[in-house]
Design a protein around this motif. Structure first.
Motif, mmCIF file in Angstrom:
data_model
loop_
_atom_site.group_PDB
_atom_site.id
_atom_site.type_symbol
_atom_site.label_atom_id
_atom_site.label_comp_id
_atom_site.label_asym_id
_atom_site.label_seq_id
_atom_site.Cartn_x
_atom_site.Cartn_y
_atom_site.Cartn_z
ATOM 1 N N TYR A 84 3.663 -4.403 7.788
ATOM 2 C CA TYR A 84 4.963 -3.852 8.131
ATOM 3 C C TYR A 84 5.190 -2.561 7.347
ATOM 4 C CZ TYR A 84 5.823 -8.678 9.675
ATOM 5 O OH TYR A 84 5.739 -9.907 10.279
ATOM 6 N N ILE A 85 5.847 -1.587 7.959
ATOM 7 C CA ILE A 85 6.317 -0.405 7.229
ATOM 8 C C ILE A 85 7.690 -0.757 6.657
ATOM 9 C CG2 ILE A 85 7.033 2.003 7.416
ATOM 10 C CD1 ILE A 85 4.941 2.336 9.606
ATOM 11 N N THR A 86 7.790 -0.789 5.344
ATOM 12 C CA THR A 86 8.989 -1.322 4.692
ATOM 13 C C THR A 86 9.840 -0.268 3.988
ATOM 14 O OG1 THR A 86 7.725 -1.821 2.675
ATOM 15 C CG2 THR A 86 7.893 -3.556 4.345
ATOM 16 N N GLY A 87 9.384 0.971 3.927
ATOM 17 C CA GLY A 87 10.173 1.987 3.237
ATOM 18 C C GLY A 87 9.375 3.263 3.046
ATOM 19 N N PHE A 88 9.868 4.081 2.123
ATOM 20 C CA PHE A 88 9.250 5.373 1.855
ATOM 21 C C PHE A 88 9.017 5.548 0.360
ATOM 22 C CE2 PHE A 88 11.310 5.790 5.928
ATOM 23 C CZ PHE A 88 10.419 6.545 6.676
ATOM 24 N N VAL A 89 8.024 6.366 0.053
ATOM 25 C CA VAL A 89 7.680 6.692 -1.326
ATOM 26 C C VAL A 89 8.057 8.143 -1.582
ATOM 27 C CG1 VAL A 89 5.829 6.771 -3.032
ATOM 28 C CG2 VAL A 89 5.719 5.112 -1.148
ATOM 29 N N PRO A 90 8.831 8.439 -2.634
ATOM 30 C CA PRO A 90 9.109 9.848 -2.950
ATOM 31 C C PRO A 90 7.805 10.632 -3.054
ATOM 32 C CG PRO A 90 10.444 8.397 -4.312
ATOM 33 C CD PRO A 90 9.472 7.522 -3.579
ATOM 34 N N MET A 91 7.798 11.857 -2.544
ATOM 35 C CA MET A 91 6.555 12.613 -2.459
ATOM 36 C C MET A 91 5.879 12.779 -3.820
ATOM 37 S SD MET A 91 4.345 13.820 -0.512
ATOM 38 C CE MET A 91 5.268 13.586 1.012
ATOM 39 N N GLU A 92 6.669 12.952 -4.875
ATOM 40 C CA GLU A 92 6.081 13.076 -6.213
ATOM 41 C C GLU A 92 5.243 11.844 -6.550
ATOM 42 O OE1 GLU A 92 7.437 12.957 -10.916
ATOM 43 O OE2 GLU A 92 8.951 13.066 -9.339
ATOM 44 N N VAL B 106 0.863 -1.189 0.000
ATOM 45 C CA VAL B 106 0.000 0.000 0.000
ATOM 46 C C VAL B 106 0.891 1.228 0.000
ATOM 47 C CG1 VAL B 106 -1.695 1.323 1.297
ATOM 48 C CG2 VAL B 106 -1.897 -1.164 1.171
ATOM 49 N N ALA B 107 0.674 2.108 -0.976
ATOM 50 C CA ALA B 107 1.517 3.293 -1.139
ATOM 51 C C ALA B 107 0.653 4.521 -1.375
ATOM 52 C CB ALA B 107 2.479 3.105 -2.321
ATOM 53 N N GLY B 108 1.125 5.670 -0.897
ATOM 54 C CA GLY B 108 0.400 6.913 -1.085
ATOM 55 C C GLY B 108 -0.833 6.994 -0.211
ATOM 56 N N GLY B 109 -1.788 7.790 -0.662
ATOM 57 C CA GLY B 109 -3.000 8.013 0.115
ATOM 58 C C GLY B 109 -2.858 9.223 1.031
ATOM 59 N N MET B 110 -3.983 9.628 1.585
ATOM 60 C CA MET B 110 -3.995 10.746 2.521
ATOM 61 C C MET B 110 -4.079 10.212 3.944
ATOM 62 S SD MET B 110 -3.856 13.352 0.476
ATOM 63 C CE MET B 110 -4.235 14.717 1.589
ATOM 64 N N SER B 111 -3.280 10.802 4.837
ATOM 65 C CA SER B 111 -3.323 10.431 6.241
ATOM 66 C C SER B 111 -3.393 11.698 7.088
ATOM 67 C CB SER B 111 -2.091 9.597 6.626
ATOM 68 O OG SER B 111 -0.910 10.361 6.481
ATOM 69 N N GLU B 112 -3.662 11.516 8.356
ATOM 70 C CA GLU B 112 -3.814 12.665 9.253
ATOM 71 C C GLU B 112 -2.455 13.284 9.549
ATOM 72 O OE1 GLU B 112 -5.543 13.518 13.739
ATOM 73 O OE2 GLU B 112 -6.411 11.899 12.527
ATOM 74 N N THR C 168 -2.410 14.997 5.007
ATOM 75 C CA THR C 168 -1.188 15.122 4.216
ATOM 76 C C THR C 168 -1.011 13.867 3.375
ATOM 77 O OG1 THR C 168 1.199 15.497 4.326
ATOM 78 C CG2 THR C 168 0.257 14.066 6.006
ATOM 79 N N TYR C 169 -0.239 13.985 2.306
ATOM 80 C CA TYR C 169 0.075 12.819 1.494
ATOM 81 C C TYR C 169 1.017 11.904 2.280
ATOM 82 C CZ TYR C 169 -1.998 15.275 -2.453
ATOM 83 O OH TYR C 169 -2.880 15.929 -3.272
ATOM 84 N N GLU C 170 0.700 10.627 2.304
ATOM 85 C CA GLU C 170 1.464 9.675 3.115
ATOM 86 C C GLU C 170 2.648 9.124 2.322
ATOM 87 O OE1 GLU C 170 3.151 7.935 5.757
ATOM 88 O OE2 GLU C 170 1.225 8.792 6.427
ATOM 89 N N SER C 171 3.841 9.226 2.879
ATOM 90 C CA SER C 171 5.053 8.786 2.189
ATOM 91 C C SER C 171 5.555 7.417 2.634
ATOM 92 C CB SER C 171 6.180 9.810 2.400
ATOM 93 O OG SER C 171 6.505 9.912 3.778
ATOM 94 N N LYS C 172 4.951 6.831 3.667
ATOM 95 C CA LYS C 172 5.411 5.529 4.130
ATOM 96 C C LYS C 172 4.787 4.409 3.289
ATOM 97 C CE LYS C 172 6.249 6.776 8.986
ATOM 98 N NZ LYS C 172 5.757 8.169 8.943
ATOM 99 N N LEU C 173 5.584 3.399 3.017
ATOM 100 C CA LEU C 173 5.150 2.219 2.273
ATOM 101 C C LEU C 173 4.879 1.084 3.253
ATOM 102 C CD1 LEU C 173 4.863 0.790 -0.569
ATOM 103 C CD2 LEU C 173 7.244 0.093 -0.265
ATOM 104 N N GLU C 174 3.701 0.467 3.131
ATOM 105 C CA GLU C 174 3.355 -0.655 4.007
ATOM 106 C C GLU C 174 3.202 -1.932 3.200
ATOM 107 O OE1 GLU C 174 0.696 -0.269 7.440
ATOM 108 O OE2 GLU C 174 0.246 1.751 6.702
ATOM 109 N N MET C 175 3.541 -3.054 3.855
ATOM 110 C CA MET C 175 3.434 -4.356 3.216
ATOM 111 C C MET C 175 2.792 -5.360 4.171
ATOM 112 S SD MET C 175 4.947 -7.626 3.126
ATOM 113 C CE MET C 175 6.653 -7.486 3.666
ATOM 114 N N TYR C 176 1.800 -6.080 3.659
ATOM 115 C CA TYR C 176 1.157 -7.158 4.410
ATOM 116 C C TYR C 176 1.678 -8.491 3.903
ATOM 117 C CZ TYR C 176 -2.434 -10.591 5.666
ATOM 118 O OH TYR C 176 -3.098 -11.699 6.121
ATOM 119 N N ASP C 177 2.041 -9.384 4.835
ATOM 120 C CA ASP C 177 2.490 -10.732 4.480
ATOM 121 C C ASP C 177 1.470 -11.734 5.000
ATOM 122 O OD1 ASP C 177 3.965 -13.356 4.706
ATOM 123 O OD2 ASP C 177 5.525 -12.118 3.778
ATOM 124 N N SER C 178 0.959 -12.592 4.088
ATOM 125 C CA SER C 178 -0.107 -13.520 4.482
ATOM 126 C C SER C 178 0.369 -14.589 5.456
ATOM 127 C CB SER C 178 -0.704 -14.179 3.231
ATOM 128 O OG SER C 178 0.265 -14.988 2.575
#
Length: 370
Positions: free
Chosen positions: A186-194, A157-163, A170-180
């Motif tokens: 898990y927060i696995t990294g960051f997304v460039p704001m662009e 899951v990348a991007g989206g608006m968060s509080e 604000t635009y969310e820069s953290k990258l999250e990953m779900y493992d089945s």
């Protein structure tokens, strides 16, 4: 004869049946039901390919009751499945083996769930670490048993608006990953704001995974593609052919290669394949007569949708308008176009024409156990 066969032999025979035939077999007698219960049928869908083609599921895009429509490519029949077991209306995100990753439509906050419409199972995934609205979602299936009941997969899951920390959004820069396997985000990294902005505002929130990279389409000004290379944890963007002229553009995966379907006003719909150096090669054009039939005599491709699965690409518009299908043949060397009539009647009763969202799924009657 059947009463003298061991259960495991009967189960092997049942594995050659299509899901609808298997369901009827299970209800034929107590002996066959016990066979299916004792030796659950979990075919690899490589045993009898023509009976295990992906089915097209059409979900109404507006809340018109809890149901969906299903096309069986083997018998060329439409069926209606009740979704009355769902707690909320949903829209599909991506298929995962014989399951569908869905999100409820009654909330702007992202919440994901798994659904098997044939076994009527539904389960929410855990909530994300960060509450987001309108992020982009990508799915990666990690094992080769893609059609088993419990495939190993990850959801990004990348991007989206968060509080924002001091109020507002604000635009969310953290990258999250779900493992089945872990059933954990898990927060696995960051997304460039662009990229975070483009993923939030200009993507349809659908992804394609190919050769270690998750891809999303963006329609900002002109169509372009964003890619996230998972192993290197890097982002990049590149253009698509005829970007400023396309009325619709959809990313697909064909033969493990990133593929693009798109059409221009008054022109043809084409399919391109990405080659080395971010070069797009034209590999197919939608036949003229099929295009005319699909568009109903109009010249605009604007409301055209496209979805693909292993060995098949489908262009469609509404439930009753019919579909143009480009499918891999049995010899695995050629692809051919065919026309599928839209859903007009089920069980002798007329079906209302509806706007739909399509997804390909390989039905499996085995319950999932996440």
């Amino acid at each position: 004869m059947w009463s003298n066969l061991p259960f495991d032999v009967q189960a092997k025979i049942f594995s050659f049946l299509s899901p609808d035939s298997l369901a009827r077999a299970r209800s034929a007698c107590r002996n066959w039901y016990m066979c299916a219960q004792t030796y659950p049928i979990t075919t690899s869908f490589a045993v009898s390919p023509q009976h295990h083609q992906a089915w097209f599921l059409a979900l109404p895009t507006r809340n018109r009751g809890q149901h969906c429509y299903v096309h069986n490519p083997v018998t060329d029949n439409w069926h209606m499945l009740s979704f009355d077991f769902l707690p909320d209306p949903v829209r599909p995100v991506a298929p995962i083996g014989s399951l569908i990753l869905v999100r409820p439509t009654n909330s702007t906050v992202l919440q994901l769930a798994l659904c098997n419409p044939f076994t009527r199972q539904f389960r929410y995934l855990p909530m994300l670490n960060i509450t987001r609205t309108n992020p982009a979602v990508g799915v990666v299936t990690l094992d080769s048993a893609q059609h088993g009941p419990n495939p190993h997969f990850q959801v990004y899951v990348a991007g989206g608006m968060s509080e924002a920390p001091h109020g507002g959004a604000t635009y969310e820069s953290k990258l999250e990953m779900y493992d089945s396997v872990d059933d954990t985000w898990y927060i696995t990294g960051f997304v460039p704001m662009e990229f975070a902005v483009r993923l939030t505002v200009w993507t349809p929130n659908e992804s394609v995974y190919s050769n270690g990279v998750l891809y999303w389409m963006t329609s900002a000004r002109a169509y372009s593609v964003m890619g996230f290379e998972i192993g290197a944890n890097t982002w990049r963007g590149f253009s698509v052919p005829m970007a400023d002229k396309l009325e619709f553009a959809v990313l697909l995966c064909r033969n493990d290669s990133l593929t693009l379907a798109g059409g221009t006003s008054g022109g043809e719909a084409c399919i391109w394949e990405l080659k080395k150096g971010d070069r797009w090669d034209l590999i197919q054009k939608v036949p003229t007569e099929m295009g005319i039939k699909l568009l109903g005599g109009k010249s605009s491709w604007a409301n055209t949708k496209c979805v693909g699965s292993e060995g098949v690409i489908c262009l469609y518009r509404e439930l009753g308008s019919g579909m143009g299908v480009w499918r891999e043949m049995k010899d695995k060397a050629t692809w051919a176009w065919s026309w599928v009539e839209g859903c007009h009647f089920i069980g002798g009763k007329q079906v209302q024409n509806l706007p739909i969202k399509g997804v390909f799924l390989r039905p499996n009657l085995y319950p999932f156990a996440f």
